[in-house]
Design an enzyme around this catalytic site. Structure first.
Site, PDB file in Angstrom:
ATOM      1  CG  ASN A 179      -0.128  -0.181   2.528  1.00 52.20           C
ATOM      2  OD1 ASN A 179       0.886  -0.610   2.502  1.00 52.20           O
ATOM      3  ND2 ASN A 179      -0.924   0.252   3.658  1.00 52.20           N
ATOM      4  CB  CYS A 194      -2.150  -0.638   8.259  1.00 50.51           C
ATOM      5  SG  CYS A 194      -0.916   0.726   8.490  1.00 50.51           S
TER       6      CYS A 194
HETATM    7  P1  NDP Z   1       1.020  -9.646   3.418  1.00 51.00           P
HETATM    8  O1  NDP Z   1       0.907 -10.033   4.860  1.00 51.00           O
HETATM    9  O2  NDP Z   1       0.225 -10.585   2.493  1.00 51.00           O
HETATM   10  O3  NDP Z   1       2.418  -9.518   3.190  1.00 51.00           O
HETATM   11  C1  NDP Z   1       3.531  -8.720   3.601  1.00 51.00           C
HETATM   12  C2  NDP Z   1       4.801  -8.898   2.978  1.00 51.00           C
HETATM   13  O4  NDP Z   1       5.138 -10.077   3.567  1.00 51.00           O
HETATM   14  C3  NDP Z   1       4.831  -9.175   1.706  1.00 51.00           C
HETATM   15  O5  NDP Z   1       6.015  -8.577   0.970  1.00 51.00           O
HETATM   16  C4  NDP Z   1       4.830 -10.553   1.516  1.00 51.00           C
HETATM   17  O6  NDP Z   1       5.305 -11.092   0.533  1.00 51.00           O
HETATM   18  C5  NDP Z   1       5.658 -10.971   2.550  1.00 51.00           C
HETATM   19  N1  NDP Z   1       5.432 -12.523   3.104  1.00 51.00           N
HETATM   20  C6  NDP Z   1       4.360 -13.318   2.851  1.00 51.00           C
HETATM   21  N2  NDP Z   1       4.611 -14.328   3.563  1.00 51.00           N
HETATM   22  C7  NDP Z   1       5.824 -14.416   4.046  1.00 51.00           C
HETATM   23  C8  NDP Z   1       6.765 -15.328   5.024  1.00 51.00           C
HETATM   24  N3  NDP Z   1       6.036 -16.523   5.239  1.00 51.00           N
HETATM   25  N4  NDP Z   1       7.773 -14.787   5.363  1.00 51.00           N
HETATM   26  C9  NDP Z   1       8.273 -13.506   5.197  1.00 51.00           C
HETATM   27  N5  NDP Z   1       7.486 -12.683   4.190  1.00 51.00           N
HETATM   28  C10 NDP Z   1       6.200 -13.030   3.969  1.00 51.00           C
HETATM   29  O7  NDP Z   1       0.381  -8.272   3.461  1.00 51.00           O
HETATM   30  P2  NDP Z   1      -0.053  -7.419   2.272  1.00 51.00           P
HETATM   31  O8  NDP Z   1       1.061  -7.174   1.268  1.00 51.00           O
HETATM   32  O9  NDP Z   1      -1.158  -7.965   1.697  1.00 51.00           O
HETATM   33  O10 NDP Z   1      -0.504  -5.906   3.083  1.00 51.00           O
HETATM   34  C11 NDP Z   1      -1.857  -5.710   3.383  1.00 51.00           C
HETATM   35  C12 NDP Z   1      -1.519  -5.770   4.808  1.00 51.00           C
HETATM   36  O11 NDP Z   1      -0.328  -5.035   5.366  1.00 51.00           O
HETATM   37  C13 NDP Z   1      -2.709  -5.379   5.835  1.00 51.00           C
HETATM   38  O12 NDP Z   1      -3.234  -6.415   6.755  1.00 51.00           O
HETATM   39  C14 NDP Z   1      -2.470  -4.136   6.347  1.00 51.00           C
HETATM   40  O13 NDP Z   1      -3.172  -3.664   7.337  1.00 51.00           O
HETATM   41  C15 NDP Z   1      -0.925  -4.453   6.661  1.00 51.00           C
HETATM   42  N6  NDP Z   1      -0.380  -3.154   6.610  1.00 51.00           N
HETATM   43  C16 NDP Z   1       0.440  -2.619   8.075  1.00 51.00           C
HETATM   44  C17 NDP Z   1       0.774  -1.367   8.216  1.00 51.00           C
HETATM   45  C18 NDP Z   1       1.375  -0.935   9.479  1.00 51.00           C
HETATM   46  O14 NDP Z   1       2.294  -0.012   9.289  1.00 51.00           O
HETATM   47  N7  NDP Z   1       0.905  -1.479  10.473  1.00 51.00           N
HETATM   48  C19 NDP Z   1       0.884  -0.348   7.021  1.00 51.00           C
HETATM   49  C20 NDP Z   1       0.389  -1.069   5.943  1.00 51.00           C
HETATM   50  C21 NDP Z   1       0.030  -2.350   5.628  1.00 51.00           C
HETATM   51  P3  NDP Z   1       4.329 -10.938  -0.999  1.00 51.00           P
HETATM   52  O15 NDP Z   1       4.914 -10.254  -1.994  1.00 51.00           O
HETATM   53  O16 NDP Z   1       4.148 -12.432  -1.433  1.00 51.00           O
HETATM   54  O17 NDP Z   1       2.950 -10.537  -0.627  1.00 51.00           O
END
Ligand code: NDP
Length: 483
Positions: A152, A283
């Site tokens: 995002n 988020c």
């Molecule tokens: P995801 O949890 O799907 O993915 C986050 C990142 O982790 C991606 O780069 C993803 O890779 C990677 N990932 C996935 N599985 C693993 C693993 N097993 N080990 C290590 N890395 C992994 O989140 P989204 O990208 O869908 O983002 C949306 C979410 O992020 C929402 O829940 C939102 O609330 C949260 N968010 C939180 C924020 C905060 O500051 N608190 C700010 C912005 C978003 P891949 O590229 O495959 O997806």
């Protein structure tokens, strides 16, 4: 439209390609056109990135803090000088309107680099008098940190992790979300241009397994993840096995409480910002808007009128205020939540359908008469869907606001500042606002409690999460031993 970078990865101070990695198509969400073709990192690329970071870190940590600061400061200046190009790239990568990417994404990243550049030279330890003997503390970097980003705010997330890490003497290997891989590569190139040593900040592309490879590598000292709660739990577990430090910025279902004595126009504006900015893919959004009964209908009337005027369209058009969602999967998920809210009996106030500006658009949507038990009040939608709930008393709304496993953010609108402070003090959230919402200046800590994460980004607090204390006891006289 083409936004093809020179190569998929940036490792050891240069672009790196390995076409043996799984192919990755980058789509412009507004049209779903392919704008770049990359490859996921192979084990060889990951190894080169970690080894390069290890090699760069010790020398970087040994430099004077002002020297490290100068590099970050120059990077901030380069980002600002190229603001327009970077904003366009961010819009292509994410589909967010130029109106947003010009003011929010890279500018916030530049602020972070500038802030931690300024902070680095001020960090000191303490001396502890012990009656002749004394002790002192050294604040040391952790080593090589892994950064893993969501889609995002891809460039802001990269900067928010890189700036505190690098300023305190760490190196970093960063994996962006595979849906938004472009911005972090620019940051890596800019840092080199600003004078960072090769290997200090590396970007490797890929899906979850690439993130998992970083989280489990014994040379990685810390993992900072921005992502969903389920991914956070998996990464935290992997990091725990290696006793690694973690920062977890995860999802939320944050309450925004509007008391009857609030400035209603400001409260409506904040609720819209906190649900429709970035098409709701934030988020910390205040997705449960609790409105005190006497003003609820007036609030809804203003909200519906202003929401109806939001301009959705081509994100590259300067007049556009509202863009598409990131992907077809996210669109399907959000439409599913809208269907479920209708089925569970929430009252649709406006929106509630797919948008007509392109395939991945969803209309800014408001549901009223939402109850705490409805799915819409319990699960993170990550789309432009606002739930309005009614309340009658202060103690009732505090209890209901806290009735969730999430604990990222919360907001209170009231004309009675004493009440604002009293209520905020009882809300279980890491980041809160009184008569404002979703403002996250670098000077202020940002983070969560409960299932929404741990650790803090931004502010002096972030330093705690990228450094460790060494205690040094200094004996000033002969050793007094019974043996
Ligand atoms: P995801 O949890 O799907 O993915 C986050 C990142 O982790 C991606 O780069 C993803 O890779 C990677 N990932 C996935 N599985 C693993 C693993 N097993 N080990 C290590 N890395 C992994 O989140 P989204 O990208 O869908 O983002 C949306 C979410 O992020 C929402 O829940 C939102 O609330 C949260 N968010 C939180 C924020 C905060 O500051 N608190 C700010 C912005 C978003 P891949 O590229 O495959 O997806």
């Amino acid at each position: 439209m083409i936004a093809q970078p020179k190569a998929s990865h940036f490792v050891n101070g240069d672009w790196m390609e390995d076409t043996a990695g799984e192919a990755l198509e980058v789509l412009y969400p507004a049209t779903q056109e392919v704008i770049a073709r990359l490859h996921c990192a192979t084990p060889g690329v990951i190894e080169a990135a970690i080894a390069g970071a290890v090699a760069a870190q010790a020398d970087w940590a040994a430099r004077k803090p002002v020297e490290r600061a100068r590099v970050l400061r120059r990077a901030a200046d380069l980002i600002r000088a190229r603001g327009e190009d970077l904003a366009r790239l961010e819009t292509l990568d994410t589909g967010k309107p130029l109106q947003e990417t010009r003011v929010a994404d890279w500018p916030s990243g530049a602020d972070s680099l500038e802030y931690f550049a300024g902070l680095a030279p001020t960090l000191t330890g303490e001396t502890i008098p012990l009656g002749g003997d004394f002790a002192y503390t050294l604040r040391e970097p952790l080593g090589v940190c892994a950064g893993i980003g969501a889609w995002n705010y891809p460039s802001q997330i990269a900067c928010w992790k890189a700036a505190p890490a690098l300023s305190t003497g760490n190196a970093m290997v960063f994996k962006p979300s595979e849906m938004t891989p472009l911005g972090a590569l620019q940051l890596a190139a800019i840092l080199i241009e600003a004078g960072a040593p090769a290997g200090l900040f590396n970007v490797v592309q890929g899906r979850g397994p690439v993130g998992a490879a970083l989280a489990t590598d014994p040379r990685i000292a810390k993992v900072s993840l921005t992502g969903s709660v389920p991914t956070g739990a998996r990464v935290y577990q992997a990091a725990a096995a290696g006793m690694k430090h973690v920062t977890m910025e995860l999802g939320g279902k944050s309450p925004l409480i509007v008391f009857a004595d609030a400035d209603l126009d400001s409260a409506v504006g904040a609720a819209m910002l906190g649900n429709f900015y970035s098409s709701g893919q934030i988020c910390s959004n205040g997705t449960r808007v609790f409105v005190e009964k006497p003003v609820k209908e007036a609030f809804l009337a203003k909200l519906a009128e202003r929401t109806g005027r939001i301009i959705a369209g081509d994100p590259l058009d300067e007049a556009t205020q509202f863009g598409p969602l990131i992907s077809a999967a996210q669109h399907e998920k959000v439409m599913g939540y809208i269907a479920r809210a209708k089925a569970e009996g929430a009252r649709l106030v406006c929106g509630g359908a797919a948008g007509n500006a392109g395939p991945l658009f969803v209309q800014p949507t408001v549901f009223a008469d939402v109850t705490d038990a409805m799915t819409l009040a319990r699960e993170e939608v990550f789309g432009p869907v606002m739930a309005v709930l009614e309340f009658e008393t202060e103690s009732e709304v505090i209890a209901r606001a806290n009735g969730t496993d999430f604990g990222l953010a919360a907001g209170v609108f009231t004309g009675d500042l004493a009440r604002g402070h009293r209520v905020v003090a009882q809300l279980q959230a890491g980041t809160t606002w009184i008569n404002a919402y979703n403002l996250t200046p670098v000077e202020m800590p940002f983070g969560a409690v409960k299932a929404s994460g741990l650790g803090r980004e931004n502010s002096r607090a972030a330093v705690e999460h990228y450094t460790q204390l060494k205690a040094v006891y200094v004996g000033m006289g002969p050793v007094d031993s019974p043996y």
